[in-house]
Design a protein around this motif. Structure first.
Motif, PDB file in Angstrom:
ATOM      1  N   LEU A  12       0.829  -1.206   0.000  1.00 27.50           N
ATOM      2  CA  LEU A  12       0.000   0.000   0.000  1.00 27.50           C
ATOM      3  C   LEU A  12       0.866   1.261   0.000  1.00 27.50           C
ATOM      4  O   LEU A  12       0.604   2.219  -0.745  1.00 27.50           O
ATOM      5  CB  LEU A  12      -0.911   0.008   1.222  1.00 27.50           C
ATOM      6  N   VAL A  13       1.882   1.276   0.840  1.00 29.56           N
ATOM      7  CA  VAL A  13       2.782   2.439   0.882  1.00 29.56           C
ATOM      8  C   VAL A  13       3.499   2.590  -0.454  1.00 29.56           C
ATOM      9  O   VAL A  13       3.676   3.701  -0.961  1.00 29.56           O
ATOM     10  CB  VAL A  13       3.787   2.309   2.043  1.00 29.56           C
ATOM     11  N   MET A  14       3.920   1.467  -1.042  1.00 30.07           N
ATOM     12  CA  MET A  14       4.570   1.518  -2.353  1.00 30.07           C
ATOM     13  C   MET A  14       3.646   2.126  -3.401  1.00 30.07           C
ATOM     14  O   MET A  14       4.054   2.991  -4.186  1.00 30.07           O
ATOM     15  CB  MET A  14       4.994   0.115  -2.800  1.00 30.07           C
ATOM     16  N   SER A  15       2.393   1.690  -3.416  1.00 29.07           N
ATOM     17  CA  SER A  15       1.440   2.217  -4.388  1.00 29.07           C
ATOM     18  C   SER A  15       1.277   3.726  -4.225  1.00 29.07           C
ATOM     19  O   SER A  15       1.288   4.484  -5.207  1.00 29.07           O
ATOM     20  CB  SER A  15       0.088   1.516  -4.222  1.00 29.07           C
ATOM     21  N   GLY A  16       1.111   4.182  -2.985  1.00 33.86           N
ATOM     22  CA  GLY A  16       0.954   5.610  -2.754  1.00 33.86           C
ATOM     23  C   GLY A  16       2.171   6.412  -3.141  1.00 33.86           C
ATOM     24  O   GLY A  16       2.067   7.470  -3.781  1.00 33.86           O
ATOM     25  N   SER A  17       3.357   5.910  -2.788  1.00 41.77           N
ATOM     26  CA  SER A  17       4.584   6.675  -3.050  1.00 41.77           C
ATOM     27  C   SER A  17       4.895   6.756  -4.541  1.00 41.77           C
ATOM     28  O   SER A  17       5.441   7.769  -5.008  1.00 41.77           O
ATOM     29  CB  SER A  17       5.760   6.051  -2.297  1.00 41.77           C
ATOM     30  N   LEU A  18       4.567   5.713  -5.320  1.00 36.42           N
ATOM     31  CA  LEU A  18       4.810   5.763  -6.760  1.00 36.42           C
ATOM     32  C   LEU A  18       3.693   6.521  -7.479  1.00 36.42           C
ATOM     33  O   LEU A  18       3.938   7.202  -8.477  1.00 36.42           O
ATOM     34  CB  LEU A  18       4.920   4.344  -7.328  1.00 36.42           C
TER      35      LEU A  18
ATOM     36  N   GLY B  37      14.844   6.293   2.378  1.00 35.26           N
ATOM     37  CA  GLY B  37      15.198   6.621   1.004  1.00 35.26           C
ATOM     38  C   GLY B  37      14.079   7.175   0.156  1.00 35.26           C
ATOM     39  O   GLY B  37      14.338   7.846  -0.842  1.00 35.26           O
ATOM     40  N   VAL B  38      12.803   6.895   0.532  1.00 34.65           N
ATOM     41  CA  VAL B  38      11.684   7.240  -0.345  1.00 34.65           C
ATOM     42  C   VAL B  38      10.725   8.234   0.303  1.00 34.65           C
ATOM     43  O   VAL B  38      10.357   9.243  -0.301  1.00 34.65           O
ATOM     44  CB  VAL B  38      10.915   5.964  -0.760  1.00 34.65           C
ATOM     45  N   LEU B  39      10.291   7.977   1.546  1.00 31.26           N
ATOM     46  CA  LEU B  39       9.231   8.801   2.128  1.00 31.26           C
ATOM     47  C   LEU B  39       9.667  10.234   2.394  1.00 31.26           C
ATOM     48  O   LEU B  39       8.864  11.164   2.258  1.00 31.26           O
ATOM     49  CB  LEU B  39       8.697   8.155   3.404  1.00 31.26           C
ATOM     50  N   THR B  40      10.911  10.438   2.787  1.00 28.51           N
ATOM     51  CA  THR B  40      11.387  11.818   2.925  1.00 28.51           C
ATOM     52  C   THR B  40      11.376  12.531   1.573  1.00 28.51           C
ATOM     53  O   THR B  40      11.067  13.726   1.486  1.00 28.51           O
ATOM     54  CB  THR B  40      12.806  11.850   3.507  1.00 28.51           C
ATOM     55  N   GLY B  41      11.685  11.778   0.514  1.00 30.98           N
ATOM     56  CA  GLY B  41      11.632  12.356  -0.829  1.00 30.98           C
ATOM     57  C   GLY B  41      10.234  12.731  -1.255  1.00 30.98           C
ATOM     58  O   GLY B  41      10.048  13.660  -2.047  1.00 30.98           O
ATOM     59  N   ALA B  42       9.212  12.024  -0.745  1.00 28.59           N
ATOM     60  CA  ALA B  42       7.828  12.359  -1.091  1.00 28.59           C
ATOM     61  C   ALA B  42       7.460  13.745  -0.571  1.00 28.59           C
ATOM     62  O   ALA B  42       6.783  14.532  -1.250  1.00 28.59           O
ATOM     63  CB  ALA B  42       6.878  11.310  -0.526  1.00 28.59           C
ATOM     64  N   GLY B  43       7.892  14.078   0.643  1.00 26.48           N
ATOM     65  CA  GLY B  43       7.646  15.415   1.159  1.00 26.48           C
ATOM     66  C   GLY B  43       8.374  16.471   0.356  1.00 26.48           C
ATOM     67  O   GLY B  43       7.832  17.557   0.074  1.00 26.48           O
ATOM     68  N   LEU B  44       9.617  16.172  -0.018  1.00 28.18           N
ATOM     69  CA  LEU B  44      10.380  17.108  -0.852  1.00 28.18           C
ATOM     70  C   LEU B  44       9.689  17.318  -2.192  1.00 28.18           C
ATOM     71  O   LEU B  44       9.603  18.449  -2.689  1.00 28.18           O
ATOM     72  CB  LEU B  44      11.795  16.563  -1.056  1.00 28.18           C
TER      73      LEU B  44
ATOM     74  N   HIS C 284      20.763  11.152  -5.430  1.00 24.69           N
ATOM     75  CA  HIS C 284      21.998  10.730  -4.741  1.00 24.69           C
ATOM     76  C   HIS C 284      21.716  10.352  -3.289  1.00 24.69           C
ATOM     77  O   HIS C 284      22.147   9.294  -2.819  1.00 24.69           O
ATOM     78  CB  HIS C 284      23.017  11.868  -4.807  1.00 24.69           C
ATOM     79  N   HIS C 285      20.967  11.192  -2.573  1.00 24.53           N
ATOM     80  CA  HIS C 285      20.711  10.932  -1.158  1.00 24.53           C
ATOM     81  C   HIS C 285      19.861   9.680  -0.970  1.00 24.53           C
ATOM     82  O   HIS C 285      20.094   8.891  -0.049  1.00 24.53           O
ATOM     83  CB  HIS C 285      20.005  12.130  -0.526  1.00 24.53           C
ATOM     84  N   GLY C 286      18.860   9.480  -1.832  1.00 21.88           N
ATOM     85  CA  GLY C 286      18.010   8.306  -1.701  1.00 21.88           C
ATOM     86  C   GLY C 286      18.802   7.014  -1.787  1.00 21.88           C
ATOM     87  O   GLY C 286      18.655   6.112  -0.942  1.00 21.88           O
ATOM     88  N   PHE C 287      19.655   6.903  -2.789  1.00 23.74           N
ATOM     89  CA  PHE C 287      20.447   5.678  -2.949  1.00 23.74           C
ATOM     90  C   PHE C 287      21.473   5.519  -1.821  1.00 23.74           C
ATOM     91  O   PHE C 287      21.643   4.422  -1.270  1.00 23.74           O
ATOM     92  CB  PHE C 287      21.161   5.689  -4.299  1.00 23.74           C
ATOM     93  N   ALA C 288      22.171   6.603  -1.472  1.00 18.77           N
ATOM     94  CA  ALA C 288      23.204   6.504  -0.441  1.00 18.77           C
ATOM     95  C   ALA C 288      22.612   6.160   0.921  1.00 18.77           C
ATOM     96  O   ALA C 288      23.130   5.298   1.646  1.00 18.77           O
ATOM     97  CB  ALA C 288      23.992   7.818  -0.368  1.00 18.77           C
ATOM     98  N   LYS C 289      21.499   6.820   1.293  1.00 13.04           N
ATOM     99  CA  LYS C 289      20.907   6.569   2.597  1.00 13.04           C
ATOM    100  C   LYS C 289      20.302   5.169   2.662  1.00 13.04           C
ATOM    101  O   LYS C 289      20.418   4.469   3.683  1.00 13.04           O
ATOM    102  CB  LYS C 289      19.847   7.628   2.893  1.00 13.04           C
ATOM    103  N   ALA C 290      19.662   4.711   1.581  1.00 16.20           N
ATOM    104  CA  ALA C 290      19.125   3.350   1.551  1.00 16.20           C
ATOM    105  C   ALA C 290      20.250   2.323   1.647  1.00 16.20           C
ATOM    106  O   ALA C 290      20.110   1.292   2.322  1.00 16.20           O
ATOM    107  CB  ALA C 290      18.315   3.135   0.273  1.00 16.20           C
ATOM    108  N   ALA C 291      21.388   2.594   0.989  1.00 16.68           N
ATOM    109  CA  ALA C 291      22.522   1.675   1.062  1.00 16.68           C
ATOM    110  C   ALA C 291      23.083   1.599   2.479  1.00 16.68           C
ATOM    111  O   ALA C 291      23.440   0.514   2.961  1.00 16.68           O
ATOM    112  CB  ALA C 291      23.610   2.111   0.075  1.00 16.68           C
TER     113      ALA C 291
END
Length: 579
Positions: free
Chosen positions: A109-115, A238-245, A329-336
């Protein structure tokens, strides 16, 4: 490809995980569908990589004619978000053994909303997907159902409710000014000159700031990162903070006209968050909480870029592209780093050097060390700020290297507290390791391969030195601190660990004082009402009523019922809204 075919391909990104989320509640097929759940992100990843920006299509029968499309910003966010979802799903298959059906339903569900919010081109569609993502995230945060998870979940839901109401109110005010036109381009065009501009800007900045980790309302991030299972934490970081941005980039007036006072405010708030997050992160003892404060710091740097775009006299097109690249860049680095911390907890001592190298590589990228993607992202952002001709860009330019120094310190702290966990022993599983290696490869390469509006000169000696000395200074200070601790000098022994959520502790204490004061007044002034309330409470606690209440609570707590009620409530809300 015809417009109808393009639209169908776009809608696959949120539709596939949404349909799988509903299907996982069907018990006979649940186990098979759960094995397929990690791959639900593949349509989004394929769409982001294969479709060119500029696609737009309208669905007249959805939400009064919603429009979906993919611009350059949306494509950037779709690619890194889908890739991180895929990596987190691969880790979850190996590591989530407790109530997997519940986890996968909320995960999808979260994946569907974020995409879905990424491909939405109007406010109504964006808000629908954003709401689904926000409320379903509670299931990931509170999945472990221990005291820590429930506390984090309750704080998160409280902030999300307030934030969603603010965002909805802002969109209503914008729609009033546009005459009902809900497209992002129209909304941005009228906001800078709207009569209620400052009110709308406040609602948008604070509403989306809860996800971004804006200073003062950042308290949910440390609690969420610390409480959620590692695969859930990967997407939270990696993803939800980017949604706010992305919400800021979609709705704030970045190109329609300068709003200098708001630009200065956002840049100041971002710079403060960059240093504050690093400072408080140094006091933490858990790797994931340290990463939470690192996210607050890094999102602060991106907030500086957003502030520059809002206040730019000629518009913030270049800054918009620079912030999007930084988010990639931040999404990939922070997720890694987050997934690497999970691998470190389970790896055998024999593989400790390999895990250590991977963690250091991701950390160096996030610090902006020379010739890393972090250097590319920060230099692109710095040059875009300089090109925007902002009167206050010089102080920001001077502060950026010190932000890198602060980032180096907090990531050194992360490596220090994560290092002992590497020696625990065990087997992380092939799926998580492959996912982690994939994230590391993307961390060191994706930003270099992504198209940019401007290519900064990275090979000049002055640039190399400017990006080197903050990292070298931070590494030297960290090494000196490690040596001092090992020699039992303990120069920071007087420091106390700041509780995760920091200012939330103050808020809670103030609230407790107010509640105790009110109870004292109520007990003195309303004794009769108090006795009546106690009598009613005794009546309700009698065995027949208490057993019925316990049975009802158990039924509501079952995850299929809770998930069904959540979906039903969202659908009912939107039907009433449209009616």
């Amino acid at each position: 490809m015809t417009p109808l075919a393009e639209l169908l391909v776009l809608l696959l990104s949120p539709a596939v995980p949404l349909l799988l989320a509903v299907a996982t509640m069907i018990r006979p097929a649940a186990s098979t569908l759960q094995r397929a759940a990690p791959w639900a992100a593949l349509p989004g990843l394929a769409t982001g990589l294969s479709m060119s920006p500029g696609i737009a299509a309208t669905v007249p029968w959805v939400l009064q004619g919603s429009e979906f499309g993919l611009d350059h910003t949306g494509r950037t966010f779709l690619v890194f978000s889908a890739a991180i979802w895929l990596a987190a799903g691969m880790a979850a298959r190996a590591w989530i053994a407790d109530r997997p059906g519940r986890f996968w339903s909320y995960f999808l569900l979260v994946m569907s909303g974020s995409l879905g919010l990424i491909i939405a081109r109007d406010m109504l569609g964006f808000y629908l997907f954003f709401t689904v993502m926000s409320f379903a995230s509670y299931g990931l945060v509170a999945h472990r159902r221990n005291q820590r998870a429930r506390h984090a979940g309750s704080v998160y839901v409280t902030f999300v409710l307030a934030a969603d109401m603010m965002i909805y109110a802002a969109m209503v005010l914008i729609a009033r000014e546009t005459g009902g036109d809900l497209l992002f381009e129209t909304a941005r065009g009228v906001l800078s000159d709207a009569p209620d501009r400052d009110l709308v800007m406040t609602l948008l900045v604070v509403g989306f700031g809860v996800k971004v980790g804006l200073l003062g309302i950042h308290v949910t991030l440390p609690l969420m990162y610390g409480a959620a299972p590692t695969p859930a934490g990967v997407v939270l970081a990696g993803v939800l903070t980017g949604a706010g941005l992305l919400g800021w980039l979609r709705l704030l007036p970045l190109e329609a006209g300068a709003v200098p006072e708001w630009g200065r405010l956002l840049m100041a708030a971002g710079a403060a968050a960059a240093f504050y997050g690093a400072l408080v992160g140094l006091t933490q003892r858990e790797p994931r909480v340290v990463l939470a404060y690192s996210s607050i710091s890094q999102m602060g740097i991106m907030t500086v870029g957003v502030g520059g775009a809002v206040g730019a006299p000629g518009g913030g097109g270049a800054l918009l592209s620079a912030v999007s690249l930084y988010a990639l860049h931040h999404g990939f680095a922070k997720a890694a780093l987050f997934l690497g911390a999970g691998v470190a907890e389970r790896v055998s001592p024999r593989h400790r050097p390999l895990v250590s190298v991977g963690l250091v590589v991701a950390a160096l990228a996030l610090t902006g060390a020379p010739l890393t993607t972090g250097m590319l992202a920060k230099e692109t952002l710095k040059e875009a700020l300089a090109a925007a001709s902002l009167p206050w860009s010089q102080p920001v330019k001077l502060a950026l290297p010190w932000m890198s120094f602060a980032t180096t310190l907090v990531l050194a702290r992360f490596l220090w507290v994560a290092w002992p966990d590497v020696a625990r022993g065990g087997r992380p599983g092939a799926g998580p390791v492959v996912a982690w290696v994939g994230l590391l490869v993307l961390t060191v390469s994706a930003a270099w391969l992504w198209p940019m509006d401007m290519a900064p000169e990275l090979w000049r000696a002055a640039v190399l030195w400017e990006t080197s000395w903050p990292v070298l200074l931070g590494a030297s200070v960290s090494a000196a601190a490690v040596l001092a601790v090992r020699r039992r000098a303990r120069p920071f022994a007087a420091w106390r660990v700041v509780p995760p959520g920091d200012v939330l502790v103050v808020m809670t204490a103030v609230a407790a004082v107010l509640v105790r004061g009110w109870l004292a007044v109520a007990r003195r002034g309303l004794p009769a009402a108090g006795r009546a309330a106690r009598n009613w409470l005794r009546l309700l606690l009698r065995p027949p009523w208490s057993r019925a209440a316990a049975a009802a609570e158990a039924w509501l707590a079952a995850w299929p019922v809770a998930l069904t009620l959540l979906l039903g409530g969202i659908v009912t809300f939107w039907l009433l809204l449209l009616w």
